[in-house]
Design a protein around this motif. Structure first.
Motif, PDB file in Angstrom:
ATOM      1  N   PRO A  10     -23.943  59.533  45.666  1.00 35.91           N
ATOM      2  CA  PRO A  10     -24.455  58.590  44.587  1.00 35.91           C
ATOM      3  C   PRO A  10     -23.289  58.208  43.797  1.00 35.91           C
ATOM      4  O   PRO A  10     -22.357  58.582  43.659  1.00 35.91           O
ATOM      5  CB  PRO A  10     -25.196  59.836  43.782  1.00 35.91           C
ATOM      6  N   VAL A  11     -23.638  57.052  43.192  1.00 33.28           N
ATOM      7  CA  VAL A  11     -22.747  56.219  42.316  1.00 33.28           C
ATOM      8  C   VAL A  11     -23.003  56.625  40.909  1.00 33.28           C
ATOM      9  O   VAL A  11     -23.950  56.652  40.322  1.00 33.28           O
ATOM     10  CB  VAL A  11     -22.920  54.680  42.249  1.00 33.28           C
ATOM     11  N   ARG A  12     -21.660  57.303  40.309  1.00 35.53           N
ATOM     12  CA  ARG A  12     -21.752  57.841  39.166  1.00 35.53           C
ATOM     13  C   ARG A  12     -20.745  57.039  38.096  1.00 35.53           C
ATOM     14  O   ARG A  12     -19.477  57.342  38.455  1.00 35.53           O
ATOM     15  CB  ARG A  12     -21.387  59.275  39.127  1.00 35.53           C
ATOM     16  N   GLU A  13     -21.130  56.252  37.525  1.00 36.04           N
ATOM     17  CA  GLU A  13     -20.114  55.329  36.887  1.00 36.04           C
ATOM     18  C   GLU A  13     -19.316  56.138  35.765  1.00 36.04           C
ATOM     19  O   GLU A  13     -18.240  55.942  35.728  1.00 36.04           O
ATOM     20  CB  GLU A  13     -20.961  54.420  36.031  1.00 36.04           C
ATOM     21  N   ASP A  14     -19.949  57.261  35.015  1.00 32.83           N
ATOM     22  CA  ASP A  14     -19.059  57.861  34.127  1.00 32.83           C
ATOM     23  C   ASP A  14     -18.167  58.556  34.897  1.00 32.83           C
ATOM     24  O   ASP A  14     -16.923  58.909  34.406  1.00 32.83           O
ATOM     25  CB  ASP A  14     -20.033  59.076  33.423  1.00 32.83           C
ATOM     26  N   TRP A  15     -18.234  59.332  36.056  1.00 34.84           N
ATOM     27  CA  TRP A  15     -17.426  59.835  36.804  1.00 34.84           C
ATOM     28  C   TRP A  15     -16.256  58.986  37.287  1.00 34.84           C
ATOM     29  O   TRP A  15     -14.929  59.228  37.024  1.00 34.84           O
ATOM     30  CB  TRP A  15     -18.077  60.614  38.113  1.00 34.84           C
ATOM     31  N   LEU A  16     -16.535  57.626  37.756  1.00 33.77           N
ATOM     32  CA  LEU A  16     -15.562  56.795  38.066  1.00 33.77           C
ATOM     33  C   LEU A  16     -14.624  56.407  36.982  1.00 33.77           C
ATOM     34  O   LEU A  16     -13.531  56.214  37.224  1.00 33.77           O
ATOM     35  CB  LEU A  16     -16.230  55.541  38.631  1.00 33.77           C
ATOM     36  N   PRO A 300     -21.339  48.364  47.881  1.00 28.23           N
ATOM     37  CA  PRO A 300     -21.355  49.699  47.214  1.00 28.23           C
ATOM     38  C   PRO A 300     -21.322  50.993  47.685  1.00 28.23           C
ATOM     39  O   PRO A 300     -21.407  52.064  46.914  1.00 28.23           O
ATOM     40  CB  PRO A 300     -22.620  49.374  46.084  1.00 28.23           C
ATOM     41  N   VAL A 301     -21.468  50.791  48.975  1.00 28.32           N
ATOM     42  CA  VAL A 301     -21.601  52.206  49.727  1.00 28.32           C
ATOM     43  C   VAL A 301     -20.446  53.117  49.364  1.00 28.32           C
ATOM     44  O   VAL A 301     -20.659  54.208  48.942  1.00 28.32           O
ATOM     45  CB  VAL A 301     -21.769  52.079  51.389  1.00 28.32           C
ATOM     46  N   ASP A 302     -19.263  52.499  49.388  1.00 30.45           N
ATOM     47  CA  ASP A 302     -18.103  53.469  49.255  1.00 30.45           C
ATOM     48  C   ASP A 302     -18.090  53.784  47.564  1.00 30.45           C
ATOM     49  O   ASP A 302     -16.985  54.572  47.146  1.00 30.45           O
ATOM     50  CB  ASP A 302     -16.835  52.938  49.627  1.00 30.45           C
ATOM     51  N   LYS A 303     -18.746  53.281  46.831  1.00 37.13           N
ATOM     52  CA  LYS A 303     -18.392  53.292  45.574  1.00 37.13           C
ATOM     53  C   LYS A 303     -18.738  54.665  44.983  1.00 37.13           C
ATOM     54  O   LYS A 303     -18.544  55.194  43.998  1.00 37.13           O
ATOM     55  CB  LYS A 303     -19.311  52.397  44.694  1.00 37.13           C
ATOM     56  N   GLY A 304     -19.444  55.370  45.790  1.00 37.19           N
ATOM     57  CA  GLY A 304     -19.777  56.765  45.388  1.00 37.19           C
ATOM     58  C   GLY A 304     -18.498  57.866  45.569  1.00 37.19           C
ATOM     59  O   GLY A 304     -18.513  58.925  45.031  1.00 37.19           O
ATOM     60  N   SER A 305     -17.505  57.335  46.121  1.00 37.62           N
ATOM     61  CA  SER A 305     -16.242  58.043  46.231  1.00 37.62           C
ATOM     62  C   SER A 305     -15.029  57.488  45.312  1.00 37.62           C
ATOM     63  O   SER A 305     -14.172  58.199  45.198  1.00 37.62           O
ATOM     64  CB  SER A 305     -15.836  57.772  47.613  1.00 37.62           C
ATOM     65  N   TYR A 306     -14.927  56.428  44.973  1.00 33.95           N
ATOM     66  CA  TYR A 306     -13.710  55.559  44.117  1.00 33.95           C
ATOM     67  C   TYR A 306     -14.169  54.231  43.596  1.00 33.95           C
ATOM     68  O   TYR A 306     -15.435  53.656  44.054  1.00 33.95           O
ATOM     69  CB  TYR A 306     -12.723  55.497  45.218  1.00 33.95           C
ATOM     70  N   SER A 307     -13.423  53.890  42.861  1.00 33.40           N
ATOM     71  CA  SER A 307     -13.731  52.619  42.148  1.00 33.40           C
ATOM     72  C   SER A 307     -13.097  51.455  43.067  1.00 33.40           C
ATOM     73  O   SER A 307     -12.342  51.482  43.691  1.00 33.40           O
ATOM     74  CB  SER A 307     -13.351  52.517  40.758  1.00 33.40           C
ATOM     75  N   TYR A 308     -13.730  50.353  42.694  1.00 34.24           N
ATOM     76  CA  TYR A 308     -13.216  49.055  43.660  1.00 34.24           C
ATOM     77  C   TYR A 308     -11.634  48.787  43.176  1.00 34.24           C
ATOM     78  O   TYR A 308     -10.946  48.510  43.903  1.00 34.24           O
ATOM     79  CB  TYR A 308     -14.155  47.771  43.230  1.00 34.24           C
ATOM     80  N   GLY A 309     -11.374  48.768  42.065  1.00 35.33           N
ATOM     81  CA  GLY A 309     -10.002  48.462  41.793  1.00 35.33           C
ATOM     82  C   GLY A 309      -9.164  49.572  42.443  1.00 35.33           C
ATOM     83  O   GLY A 309      -7.943  49.271  42.660  1.00 35.33           O
ATOM     84  N   VAL A 310      -9.511  50.682  42.112  1.00 36.53           N
ATOM     85  CA  VAL A 310      -8.590  51.884  42.859  1.00 36.53           C
ATOM     86  C   VAL A 310      -8.267  51.576  44.277  1.00 36.53           C
ATOM     87  O   VAL A 310      -7.407  51.913  44.928  1.00 36.53           O
ATOM     88  CB  VAL A 310      -9.068  53.176  42.562  1.00 36.53           C
ATOM     89  N   PHE A 311      -9.415  51.206  45.022  1.00 37.80           N
ATOM     90  CA  PHE A 311      -9.446  51.070  46.574  1.00 37.80           C
ATOM     91  C   PHE A 311      -8.513  49.897  46.812  1.00 37.80           C
ATOM     92  O   PHE A 311      -7.637  50.193  48.009  1.00 37.80           O
ATOM     93  CB  PHE A 311     -11.093  50.464  46.819  1.00 37.80           C
ATOM     94  N   TRP A 312      -8.318  48.710  46.060  1.00 37.40           N
ATOM     95  CA  TRP A 312      -7.578  47.743  46.515  1.00 37.40           C
ATOM     96  C   TRP A 312      -5.992  48.233  46.290  1.00 37.40           C
ATOM     97  O   TRP A 312      -5.276  47.853  47.031  1.00 37.40           O
ATOM     98  CB  TRP A 312      -7.933  46.428  45.788  1.00 37.40           C
ATOM     99  N   ASN A 313      -5.883  49.132  45.090  1.00 33.43           N
ATOM    100  CA  ASN A 313      -4.588  49.606  45.006  1.00 33.43           C
ATOM    101  C   ASN A 313      -4.089  50.397  46.010  1.00 33.43           C
ATOM    102  O   ASN A 313      -2.886  50.306  46.514  1.00 33.43           O
ATOM    103  CB  ASN A 313      -4.473  50.257  43.596  1.00 33.43           C
TER     104      ASN A 313
END
Length: 346
Positions: A10-16, A300-313
């Protein structure tokens, strides 16, 4: 936002939001060659949500929309209903081409579904996709992911075991190259040799392997990472011998991979992601070369594990030892070539 399908984290914006990082090398041009858009019960990810992610400090020039059962037609012949997905993605692309949403060209390339098990009869469906894509349609994804372990199976898809070897599938697959279309391969790591056989049988068909070949890490595969890795590595190295095959570097935020990022108390940072992924990413780049590798978000599948900006970093950290030419290929060049994208000057 939580969502109904328990197969995805699940995508949790508050957690991200608990972990944010400034973008590394923010001027590096990026094409994201693998994301989805959909409107599902409890989970909406459409253009506004995509823009919120792509505007996190990285220079995202364009994206490629990948098949995900979005907006299929509600009526008409079953085989033709996936045309609705191409129509939908092309509409989003037209919105972005207006410039009203900034410089990004979302859905500049489109990959949808056609049932290749129809054999030669699938050509009519492929031609309809081409017309609906208005010059943006690039290929087909017919998901082949199958395993005897129930925990890794997505309930939305039920391909037969060994589908890539079936004569009816191959008769459909044979229709791609004459129409200038590519094949998007999504399967699990034990199936990589099946893709190698397919690629050898159709050397003129461009193929891109999704998500590093789906290394599994849950169910009967849990706790077996060190034992599985050499088998995955050997299969990937053999597949790399097929010059018509490229590979996407990403998709490791899914539950099936067993990294468990989504279950941690805090969201991971880019250093943690890069450390966990280094053996897989570097093995693939060494085997295929940067010219056949492309970083992908799988959002957004992987958004349950990390944010977009962090992924590209994390990707930028993984590419720190690459030459300027290799970095250009990994972040935009390979994707632009494979999907034949013509973009405004970077």
């Amino acid at each position: 936002m939580a969502q109904a399908n328990a197969h995805y984290a699940p995508v949790r914006e508050d957690w991200l939001a608990r972990h944010a990082e400034p973008a590394l090398d923010p001027e590096l041009p990026i094409i994201d060659p693998h994301h989805h858009l959909w409107d599902r019960p409890g989970w909406r990810y459409l253009l506004p949500e995509l823009l919120a992610d792509t505007e996190q400090g990285h220079r995202i020039l364009a994206t490629v929309f990948i098949q995900c059962r979005a907006m299929h037609r509600a009526e008409g012949p079953e085989a033709m209903r996936p045309i609705g997905e191409t129509e939908f993605a092309n509409g989003v692309a037209a919105m972005c081409a207006s410039g009203l949403y900034g410089p990004i060209r979302a859905c500049a390339g489109i990959v949808s579904h056609a049932d290749l098990m129809l054999g030669a009869a699938v050509r009519e469906v492929l031609e309809a996709h081409i017309r609906a894509g208005n010059g943006r349609f690039r290929g087909i994804r017919h998901i082949a992911a199958w395993d005897a372990e129930p925990a890794v199976m997505n309930p939305a898809y039920s391909p037969p075991q060994g589908m890539l070897d079936l004569p009816e599938f191959r008769a459909g697959f044979a229709q791609l190259a004459p129409l200038g279309l590519s094949f998007e391969a999504w399967l699990y790591h034990p199936q990589i040799p099946e893709l190698t056989a397919l690629a050898r049988a159709f050397p003129e068909t461009p193929i891109v392997l999704n998500h590093l070949g789906g290394p599994l890490g849950i169910g009967t595969y849990a706790g077996q990472r060190e034992a599985i890795f050499p088998h995955w590595q050997a299969a990937m190295t053999e597949l790399a011998g097929c010059p018509n095959v490229s590979v996407k570097l990403g998709g490791l935020g899914m539950r099936i991979n067993g990294f468990g990022f989504d279950t941690a108390a805090e969201p991971p940072g880019s250093k943690a992601l890069a450390a966990a992924w280094k053996p897989y990413m570097h093995t693939a780049i060494e085997a295929f070369g940067a010219g056949r590798c492309m970083f992908e978000s799988n959002f957004p599948v992987d958004k349950g594990s990390y944010s977009y900006g962090v992924f590209w970093n994390a990707c930028k950290r993984l590419a720190e030892g690459a030459s300027a030419e290799e970095r250009q290929a990994l972040f935009s060049g390979t994707a632009a070539r494979f999907y034949r994208l013509e973009l405004p000057a970077a």
